[in-house]
Design a protein around this motif. Structure first.
Motif, PDB file in Angstrom:
ATOM      1  N   UNK A  86     -43.351  15.703 -21.459  1.00 54.86           N
ATOM      2  CA  UNK A  86     -43.662  15.193 -20.131  1.00 54.86           C
ATOM      3  C   UNK A  86     -43.411  16.250 -19.067  1.00 54.86           C
ATOM      4  N   UNK A  87     -42.343  17.014 -19.224  1.00 58.83           N
ATOM      5  CA  UNK A  87     -42.025  18.055 -18.256  1.00 58.83           C
ATOM      6  C   UNK A  87     -43.049  19.185 -18.314  1.00 58.83           C
ATOM      7  N   UNK A  88     -43.438  19.566 -19.531  1.00 61.81           N
ATOM      8  CA  UNK A  88     -44.395  20.662 -19.675  1.00 61.81           C
ATOM      9  C   UNK A  88     -45.786  20.245 -19.187  1.00 61.81           C
ATOM     10  N   UNK A  89     -46.217  19.047 -19.581  1.00 60.56           N
ATOM     11  CA  UNK A  89     -47.550  18.586 -19.183  1.00 60.56           C
ATOM     12  C   UNK A  89     -47.637  18.298 -17.687  1.00 60.56           C
ATOM     13  N   UNK A  90     -46.499  17.996 -17.050  1.00 56.76           N
ATOM     14  CA  UNK A  90     -46.526  17.744 -15.610  1.00 56.76           C
ATOM     15  C   UNK A  90     -46.905  18.993 -14.823  1.00 56.76           C
ATOM     16  N   UNK A  91     -46.723  20.152 -15.430  1.00 62.52           N
ATOM     17  CA  UNK A  91     -47.126  21.396 -14.771  1.00 62.52           C
ATOM     18  C   UNK A  91     -48.596  21.709 -14.994  1.00 62.52           C
ATOM     19  N   UNK A  92     -49.252  20.931 -15.880  1.00 60.21           N
ATOM     20  CA  UNK A  92     -50.648  21.191 -16.210  1.00 60.21           C
ATOM     21  C   UNK A  92     -51.558  20.111 -15.644  1.00 60.21           C
ATOM     22  N   UNK A  93     -51.230  18.833 -15.912  1.00 60.24           N
ATOM     23  CA  UNK A  93     -52.068  17.721 -15.480  1.00 60.24           C
ATOM     24  C   UNK A  93     -51.333  16.878 -14.437  1.00 60.24           C
ATOM     25  N   UNK A  94     -51.989  16.532 -13.347  1.00 53.59           N
ATOM     26  CA  UNK A  94     -51.319  15.755 -12.290  1.00 53.59           C
ATOM     27  C   UNK A  94     -50.830  14.387 -12.751  1.00 53.59           C
ATOM     28  N   UNK A  95     -51.516  13.757 -13.704  1.00 53.90           N
ATOM     29  CA  UNK A  95     -51.132  12.410 -14.109  1.00 53.90           C
ATOM     30  C   UNK A  95     -49.726  12.383 -14.696  1.00 53.90           C
ATOM     31  N   UNK A  96     -49.326  13.437 -15.375  1.00 51.19           N
ATOM     32  CA  UNK A  96     -47.988  13.475 -15.953  1.00 51.19           C
ATOM     33  C   UNK A  96     -46.929  13.720 -14.876  1.00 51.19           C
ATOM     34  N   UNK A  97     -47.341  14.288 -13.766  1.00 47.80           N
ATOM     35  CA  UNK A  97     -46.414  14.408 -12.643  1.00 47.80           C
ATOM     36  C   UNK A  97     -46.053  13.027 -12.116  1.00 47.80           C
ATOM     37  N   UNK A  98     -47.010  12.127 -12.116  1.00 44.82           N
ATOM     38  CA  UNK A  98     -46.742  10.761 -11.664  1.00 44.82           C
ATOM     39  C   UNK A  98     -45.798  10.049 -12.620  1.00 44.82           C
ATOM     40  N   UNK A  99     -45.901  10.328 -13.904  1.00 42.71           N
ATOM     41  CA  UNK A  99     -45.034   9.667 -14.872  1.00 42.71           C
ATOM     42  C   UNK A  99     -43.576  10.085 -14.717  1.00 42.71           C
ATOM     43  N   UNK A 100     -43.329  11.281 -14.242  1.00 41.30           N
ATOM     44  CA  UNK A 100     -41.946  11.730 -14.066  1.00 41.30           C
ATOM     45  C   UNK A 100     -41.228  10.934 -12.981  1.00 41.30           C
ATOM     46  N   UNK A 101     -42.010  10.298 -12.113  1.00 38.61           N
ATOM     47  CA  UNK A 101     -41.394   9.461 -11.085  1.00 38.61           C
ATOM     48  C   UNK A 101     -40.648   8.296 -11.719  1.00 38.61           C
ATOM     49  N   UNK A 102     -41.147   7.807 -12.851  1.00 38.52           N
ATOM     50  CA  UNK A 102     -40.519   6.674 -13.517  1.00 38.52           C
ATOM     51  C   UNK A 102     -39.099   7.017 -13.954  1.00 38.52           C
ATOM     52  N   UNK A 103     -38.810   8.296 -14.108  1.00 39.11           N
ATOM     53  CA  UNK A 103     -37.460   8.700 -14.480  1.00 39.11           C
ATOM     54  C   UNK A 103     -36.397   8.258 -13.487  1.00 39.11           C
ATOM     55  N   UNK A 104     -36.796   7.966 -12.256  1.00 45.82           N
ATOM     56  CA  UNK A 104     -35.824   7.464 -11.274  1.00 45.82           C
ATOM     57  C   UNK A 104     -35.203   6.144 -11.724  1.00 45.82           C
ATOM     58  N   UNK A 105     -35.955   5.335 -12.446  1.00 50.83           N
ATOM     59  CA  UNK A 105     -35.440   4.033 -12.872  1.00 50.83           C
ATOM     60  C   UNK A 105     -34.279   4.171 -13.834  1.00 50.83           C
ATOM     61  N   UNK A 106     -34.219   5.258 -14.583  1.00 53.15           N
ATOM     62  CA  UNK A 106     -33.163   5.424 -15.564  1.00 53.15           C
ATOM     63  C   UNK A 106     -31.800   5.640 -14.917  1.00 53.15           C
ATOM     64  N   UNK A 107     -31.772   5.972 -13.642  1.00 54.25           N
ATOM     65  CA  UNK A 107     -30.504   6.184 -12.947  1.00 54.25           C
ATOM     66  C   UNK A 107     -29.957   4.914 -12.314  1.00 54.25           C
ATOM     67  N   UNK A 108     -30.693   3.802 -12.408  1.00 55.51           N
ATOM     68  CA  UNK A 108     -30.199   2.549 -11.844  1.00 55.51           C
ATOM     69  C   UNK A 108     -29.018   2.043 -12.653  1.00 55.51           C
ATOM     70  N   UNK A 109     -27.929   1.588 -11.994  1.00 56.03           N
ATOM     71  CA  UNK A 109     -26.760   1.088 -12.751  1.00 56.03           C
ATOM     72  C   UNK A 109     -27.106  -0.054 -13.686  1.00 56.03           C
ATOM     73  N   UNK A 110     -28.089  -0.874 -13.307  1.00 56.82           N
ATOM     74  CA  UNK A 110     -28.460  -2.011 -14.138  1.00 56.82           C
ATOM     75  C   UNK A 110     -29.000  -1.575 -15.491  1.00 56.82           C
ATOM     76  N   UNK A 111     -29.599  -0.385 -15.547  1.00 55.24           N
ATOM     77  CA  UNK A 111     -30.223   0.089 -16.777  1.00 55.24           C
ATOM     78  C   UNK A 111     -29.331   1.039 -17.564  1.00 55.24           C
ATOM     79  N   UNK A 112     -28.072   1.138 -17.208  1.00 56.47           N
ATOM     80  CA  UNK A 112     -27.167   2.047 -17.906  1.00 56.47           C
ATOM     81  C   UNK A 112     -26.224   1.332 -18.857  1.00 56.47           C
TER      82      UNK A 112
END
Length: 267
Positions: A86-112
């Motif tokens: 995901x990190x490598x493809x985000x530098x190539x295709x814009x759509x994978x850059x959008x998917x990296x935004x979802x990583x913010x959800x993993x920092x929510x206390x509810x999901x830990x």
């Protein structure tokens, strides 16, 4: 070798420091691209700002991937790139850059939390978030490619969203379809995502059912009677006495069995 050893400590610190900033830049990229696509009659000043944001965020993502690979010890850089697509493809295709935004959800206390139910809930929430981001951004990208093309029938965002949902669900009505090369490429990405999402959902449901069956078996082993399902022919509840746990049957002794055999038997 483990990715948490001292050799990768510098990269780990870099990721911890820059992770949320890059996620916020991903949000900015998605917003800028959404405005760029859905506002075709925008003023020239807005266009210049959106183009600057899109190019700047892309450059930052490319630099980020280069730094992460450079901070990885020699001999393990291909391993890191292969296990972080995901990190490598985000530098190539814009759509994978959008998917990296979802990583913010993993920092929510509810999901830990680490309980089985919390892990399953986190998995379902992240899967739905990734699917929503995948559909939304590929709909935007397809609309940008198809709008104004000769013979195109995806001309509005509503059409693009409908086509994306139908495609990712592997339904394929055929009422809308891309005609450009870029649009068809995005369609292939949607199909691949649909197969992955359906497979992941099926595996999650099967895992949940297996866990429920294991719990019921555990209750049965503890001596608790398992309720029988209603009759399929009448729909009536079964007789409780018919579902009671029967006592174990002791085997007949060999000598008694031989004694009970008829004298004229042929053995």
């Amino acid at each position: 070798m483990s990715e948490g050893d001292p050799a990768t400590r510098r990269r780990t610190r870099y990721v911890d420091v820059t992770g949320r900033t890059l996620a916020l830049l991903g949000v900015l990229f998605v917003v800028a691209y959404t405005v760029f696509v859905l506002w075709p009659d925008r003023p020239q000043g807005v266009t210049s700002i959106m183009v600057f944001v899109l190019i700047a965020t892309w450059v930052v993502f490319v630099i980020d991937v280069v730094i992460r690979i450079a901070l990885t010890p020699r001999g393990r850089r291909w391993h890191y790139a292969w296990h972080h697509p995901l990190e490598v493809l985000s530098a190539v295709l814009p759509v994978f850059r959008a998917l990296r935004v979802v990583g913010l959800l993993q920092d929510l206390p509810l999901l830990k939390k680490h309980t089985p139910s919390a892990v399953r809930a986190r998995f379902i929430i992240l899967a739905l978030a990734y699917a929503a981001a995948w559909v939304f951004f590929l709909a935007l990208a397809t609309l940008q490619s198809e709008r104004g093309a000769p013979g195109a029938n995806i001309e509005t965002f509503g059409d693009a969203i409908w086509w994306s949902i139908v495609t990712i669900a592997t339904v394929g009505y055929g009422d809308l379809y891309p005609v450009t090369s870029a649009g068809r490429f995005y369609a292939v990405l949607l199909m691949a995502g649909g197969i992955a999402i359906v497979g992941t959902a099926s595996a999650t449901i099967i895992s949940y059912l297996n866990e429920r069956v294991a719990n019921l078996r555990h209750q049965g082993d503890g001596g608790e009677a398992l309720a029988a399902p209603p009759s399929l022919s009448t729909g009536e509840e079964p007789d409780p006495s018919a579902t009671a746990v029967l006592p174990p049957v002791e085997p007949m002794p060999v000598a008694d069995a031989a004694h009970e055999r008829p004298a004229g038997g042929s053995g």
